[in-house]
Design an enzyme around this catalytic site. Structure first.
Site, PDB file in Angstrom:
ATOM      1  N   ASP A  88      15.556 -73.713  13.710  1.00  0.00           N
ATOM      2  CA  ASP A  88      16.934 -73.852  13.223  1.00  0.00           C
ATOM      3  C   ASP A  88      17.817 -74.363  14.355  1.00  0.00           C
ATOM      4  O   ASP A  88      17.470 -74.237  15.539  1.00  0.00           O
ATOM      5  CB  ASP A  88      17.486 -72.535  12.667  1.00  0.00           C
ATOM      6  CG  ASP A  88      17.644 -71.447  13.725  1.00  0.00           C
ATOM      7  OD1 ASP A  88      16.780 -71.356  14.626  1.00  0.00           O
ATOM      8  OD2 ASP A  88      18.636 -70.691  13.668  1.00  0.00           O
ATOM      9  N   GLU A 153      17.146 -68.068  14.508  1.00  0.00           N
ATOM     10  CA  GLU A 153      17.485 -67.618  15.859  1.00  0.00           C
ATOM     11  C   GLU A 153      18.964 -67.798  16.154  1.00  0.00           C
ATOM     12  O   GLU A 153      19.601 -66.938  16.765  1.00  0.00           O
ATOM     13  CB  GLU A 153      16.647 -68.399  16.893  1.00  0.00           C
ATOM     14  CG  GLU A 153      16.657 -67.759  18.278  1.00  0.00           C
ATOM     15  CD  GLU A 153      17.809 -68.201  19.174  1.00  0.00           C
ATOM     16  OE1 GLU A 153      18.011 -67.574  20.216  1.00  0.00           O
ATOM     17  OE2 GLU A 153      18.520 -69.178  18.830  1.00  0.00           O
TER      18      GLU A 153
HETATM   19  N1  BES Z   1      18.225 -71.478  23.500  1.00  0.00           N
HETATM   20  C1  BES Z   1      19.295 -70.556  23.398  1.00  0.00           C
HETATM   21  C2  BES Z   1      19.253 -69.450  24.424  1.00  0.00           C
HETATM   22  C3  BES Z   1      19.725 -69.915  25.749  1.00  0.00           C
HETATM   23  C4  BES Z   1      21.046 -70.245  25.913  1.00  0.00           C
HETATM   24  C5  BES Z   1      18.882 -70.015  26.793  1.00  0.00           C
HETATM   25  C6  BES Z   1      21.495 -70.688  27.128  1.00  0.00           C
HETATM   26  C7  BES Z   1      19.313 -70.475  27.997  1.00  0.00           C
HETATM   27  C8  BES Z   1      20.633 -70.822  28.170  1.00  0.00           C
HETATM   28  C9  BES Z   1      19.288 -69.928  22.018  1.00  0.00           C
HETATM   29  O1  BES Z   1      18.903 -70.791  21.009  1.00  0.00           O
HETATM   30  C10 BES Z   1      20.676 -69.487  21.709  1.00  0.00           C
HETATM   31  O2  BES Z   1      21.589 -70.252  21.739  1.00  0.00           O
HETATM   32  N2  BES Z   1      20.819 -68.234  21.416  1.00  0.00           N
HETATM   33  C11 BES Z   1      22.041 -67.689  20.961  1.00  0.00           C
HETATM   34  C12 BES Z   1      21.691 -66.340  20.426  1.00  0.00           C
HETATM   35  C13 BES Z   1      22.728 -65.708  19.598  1.00  0.00           C
HETATM   36  C14 BES Z   1      23.151 -66.523  18.423  1.00  0.00           C
HETATM   37  C15 BES Z   1      22.271 -64.340  19.158  1.00  0.00           C
HETATM   38  C16 BES Z   1      23.051 -67.609  22.094  1.00  0.00           C
HETATM   39  O3  BES Z   1      22.689 -67.355  23.248  1.00  0.00           O
HETATM   40  O4  BES Z   1      24.243 -67.814  21.811  1.00  0.00           O
HETATM   41 ZN    ZN Z   2      17.518 -71.934  21.350  1.00  0.00          ZN
END
Ligand code: BES
Ligand code: ZN
Length: 460
Positions: A88, A153
């Site tokens: 997603d 996710e």
């Molecule tokens: N890939 C990201 C996580 C991430 C963000 C890793 C920045 C390294 C640096 C992931 O898809 C993401 O954006 N996660 C969300 C999770 C939330 C919606 C619970 C986030 O971090 O905002």
């Molecule tokens: Zn991600």
């Protein structure tokens, strides 16, 4: 290995064409109107995985978006990796800021642009391409792989936790492998061992029972936008600390060794500020930028609305105002506890002139992977072979809420083998993945699969 590496070298165009097809599917998990696209994306992956030679490929429907599962378990006695990724993506808006269409993979200046290019379709594809290289050349993998690709996710992984609970045997593995983070910088490969958690809230304020003429009524009642702005300004003190009582109670203190190791990383505040176009940095006093980004909790207002925001002028005293506020959390803060503290404090500081409701949208726990966990050494060797540099250890400010659940429910650690770069515009217009990282990433994962049996004895 030589043959496999050569195959990767000779098939850049082929890998690119395939990833571009996946990038055309607007699998935006948060928008109801994209639900069919999310489902189409899951079916696309099923077909691709079947063609790839993966076994037991199936879709597990959930009350939200489907989970795609596949495995290849034909080398008994070798380690089993549970590979996790998410198909997603975040919404592409604002569309007018994209140089090329968000759902059309476009190569410019050695980068592939599209929503999901780095987060996380591109990084999933690094693994699928690595698997393809093995399958096409030796017809087998050097390790067993179980794969789950999630469609929720970006909206908090709500239905993945019950899925894991109900399929513990199916998912049993020696370690979890995720490529959904960034490397420290271009040419500076790194392994991530920590992620922040998240608690996402919404505040809705209602003042008068309808919008009012600001001349006829202005001066007689409080404007909910003003009330909201005052609430928001009370959430930080002048040292950049969050003022919610109890917010820092469970924050694990940064160890001296960790502070020292952060200080050794090649970092410049000046360069960072320049890249972001700000005249100076800002944040909690008493901590360096990397400490604030990776190991300190924060509170950010993600959106604020109310009243008239169209072109021109409208003299209105609005009835309503709202804000979305999220907090990044660090070990050992608990999202549910933080949500309660937030609600209590907002209620306490809200004026009597407005009605306030506080909603908990979703939360996710912070995670730390021990750097001596099984498989870490194989990741170090693989990155060095794939990128020609020894990797650094780093933490991340972002969140992948499921990492903690893997540990709690399956008892296994996660290796975060990320191939993104911090400036790749994840969640923003013009998201891209560096093609150098994409192809070196494929080399790295084939080395990782190949090295892992040398460093990890199958345990289960
Ligand atoms: N890939 C990201 C996580 C991430 C963000 C890793 C920045 C390294 C640096 C992931 O898809 C993401 O954006 N996660 C969300 C999770 C939330 C919606 C619970 C986030 O971090 O905002
Ligand atoms: Zn991600």
């Amino acid at each position: 290995m030589e043959r496999i590496l050569q195959y990767i070298e000779h098939n850049h165009t082929n890998f690119l064409e395939e990833i571009k097809t996946l990038l055309t599917i607007p699998s935006v998990s948060t928008k109801p109107e994209n639900k069919p696209d999310v489902e189409h994306c899951a079916s696309w992956l099923v077909q691709y995985l079947q063609q790839l030679g993966m076994n037991n490929v199936q879709i597990f429907p959930t009350e939200g978006h489907p989970i795609v599962y596949a495995d290849w378990l034909n080398v008994p006695g070798k380690p089993t990796v549970l590979l996790y990724g998410h198909y997603d993506v975040q919404p592409a808006e604002p569309l007018e800021l994209w140089t090329s269409p968000p759902f059309e993979g476009t190569v410019r200046d050695g980068n592939l642009f599209a929503r999901g290019a780095t987060d996380d379709k591109g990084q999933i594809f690094i693994h699928l391409s690595g698997i393809k290289a093995f399958m096409k050349n030796v017809g087998a993998l050097p390790i067993n792989i179980k794969m789950i690709l999630e469609g929720e996710e970006e909206v908090g992984s709500t239905h993945l936790e019950p899925f894991i609970k109900n399929h513990k045997e199916l998912l049993r593995a020696d370690l979890v492998l995720i490529s959904d983070t960034s490397m420290f910088a271009k040419g500076v490969p790194s392994i991530c061992y920590g992620l922040r958690g998240l608690q996402y809230m919404q505040i809705d304020l209602v003042g008068p029972n309808k919008d009012l003429h600001s001349g006829s009524y202005g001066g007689s009642i409080q404007n909910p936008i003003q009330a909201l702005a005052e609430i928001i300004t009370k959430l930080h003190d002048k040292n950049g600390k969050v003022t919610i009582p109890g917010f820092y109670d469970d924050v694990r203190k940064l160890a001296k060794e960790e502070r020292t190791s952060f200080k050794k990383l090649p970092w410049s505040d000046k360069k960072y500020a320049k890249e972001l176009g700000v005249r100076s940095l800002h944040g909690e006093k008493g901590f360096t930028t990397l400490e604030r980004l990776w190991a300190r909790p924060t509170l950010e207002c993600n959106g604020i609305w109310g009243g008239f925001i169209g072109d021109g002028a409208k003299t209105v005293l609005p009835s309503k105002a709202s804000a979305k506020i999220s907090m990044r959390l660090v070990p050992d803060q608990k999202p549910s506890k933080i949500a309660k503290l937030f609600e209590k404090y907002i209620k306490k500081i809200s004026p009597k002139t407005v009605q306030v409701t506080v909603q908990n949208l979703h939360g996710g726990e912070p995670a730390i992977t021990p750097i001596d966990c099984p498989g870490m050494q194989a990741a170090v060797v693989a990155l060095e072979k794939g990128f020609g540099e020894k990797p650094l250890y780093q933490r991340e400010g972002g969140s992948i809420p499921i990492v903690v659940k893997f540990k709690k429910l399956l008892g296994i650690d996660t290796i975060l083998l990320g191939f993104g770069l911090p400036n790749e515009n994840a969640h923003a217009p013009n998201e891209f993945i560096s093609l150098d990282n994409f192809f070196n990433g494929i080399k790295t994962v084939v080395h990782f699969y190949n090295e892992l049996p040398k460093y990890l004895n199958k345990k289960y």
